[in-house]
Scaffold this motif. Sequence first.
Motif, short mmCIF file in Angstrom:
data_model
loop_
_atom_site.label_atom_id
_atom_site.label_comp_id
_atom_site.label_asym_id
_atom_site.label_seq_id
_atom_site.Cartn_x
_atom_site.Cartn_y
_atom_site.Cartn_z
N LEU A 208 0.90 -1.24 -0.08
CA LEU A 208 0.05 -0.09 -0.01
C LEU A 208 0.97 1.27 -0.13
CD1 LEU A 208 -2.65 -1.01 2.65
CD2 LEU A 208 -3.10 -0.98 0.12
N ARG A 209 2.10 1.04 0.76
CA ARG A 209 2.88 2.32 0.84
C ARG A 209 3.53 2.57 -0.48
NH1 ARG A 209 7.51 1.27 5.06
NH2 ARG A 209 5.55 1.88 6.25
N TYR A 210 3.99 1.67 -1.46
CA TYR A 210 4.49 1.58 -2.39
C TYR A 210 3.54 2.06 -3.82
CZ TYR A 210 7.73 0.45 -6.30
OH TYR A 210 8.70 0.36 -7.46
N TYR A 211 2.21 1.27 -3.70
CA TYR A 211 1.52 1.48 -4.69
C TYR A 211 0.50 2.83 -4.66
CZ TYR A 211 -1.96 0.25 -8.29
OH TYR A 211 -3.00 -0.10 -9.12
N LEU A 212 0.41 3.15 -3.22
CA LEU A 212 -0.95 4.32 -3.28
C LEU A 212 -0.03 5.51 -2.81
CD1 LEU A 212 -3.81 2.56 -1.46
CD2 LEU A 212 -3.34 3.12 -3.93
N LEU A 213 0.89 5.29 -1.70
CA LEU A 213 1.40 6.67 -1.17
C LEU A 213 2.72 7.27 -1.95
CD1 LEU A 213 1.58 5.52 2.63
CD2 LEU A 213 -0.14 7.25 1.48
N ARG A 214 3.18 6.20 -2.68
CA ARG A 214 4.29 6.85 -3.49
C ARG A 214 3.81 7.11 -5.04
NH1 ARG A 214 9.28 3.16 -2.71
NH2 ARG A 214 10.14 4.36 -4.65
N GLY A 215 2.41 6.62 -5.17
CA GLY A 215 1.80 7.01 -6.47
C GLY A 215 2.29 6.22 -7.51
N HIS A 216 2.67 4.82 -7.37
CA HIS A 216 2.99 3.97 -8.19
C HIS A 216 1.76 3.43 -9.25
CE1 HIS A 216 7.41 3.72 -8.59
NE2 HIS A 216 7.43 3.97 -7.17
#
Length: 259
Positions: A208-216
Amino acid sequence: MREPLSVVVTTYNSAQTLEACLGSVAWAEEIVVLDSGSTDATAAIARRHGAQWHEQPFAGYSAQKQAAIDLARHRWVLLLDSDEALPPDAAARVQRALEAPACAGYQLWRREWVFWRWQSPRARLNHYVRLFDRGRARMSGHSVHEAVEVDGPVDRLDVVLDHFGEPDIAGRVDKANRYSTLQANEDARRQRAWLGWRLIAYPTIAFLRYYLLRGHWRAGWAGFIAARVHAFYAFLKYAKLYESRVRNAPGAVRHPRQR
């Protein structure tokens, strides 16, 4: 008067990306390459770009980079991976910063190649200390995710590195496997609490951090797959750490190949 610059690069079979890397810093006063036994055209490319060529057995990511930094002649160092390249406008910005350095180190942004495309320009970029006064900086000593640690103030330059990384999913998975082993071995020296819960929860948090928060998510399926591989790395790291604890517990039963 501007501070002269040493560009430092560590290599191992880096021929596919080294041309772009060294070509992007041809303006530097010195280029130092420390190799760990390449068998491809890495040496020829480095010498063609006028680099100072050195070799030593691989000592670990952090130690190898520190050894390369120690070979530099100049006080100010730009540390690059062999699969990174600076944009054309970086020279003027770096040279301007070195006319009167206001701090001990500078962070640079980095954009990532994600399998078959660059990450979205609207995704969050990572930033790392790459330009620094080597008299006030050392590598962190970590087995993986090594970083430059600076004794003094740090600023950020408006320069975006291109990081080519792994060209395909198989390469990214192989790297996740290698890095998770190194990270688990390093973590085994610590007493990680709640390891079972970390094993269950952290892969989802990492995704979730990589996909959503970092915008990937903006990179479509490439971003989704990259986030899943990142979560898999998190899972492997804690799974291998758990495996190590079980194997080393008193009275543990050993597999015949592990005796």
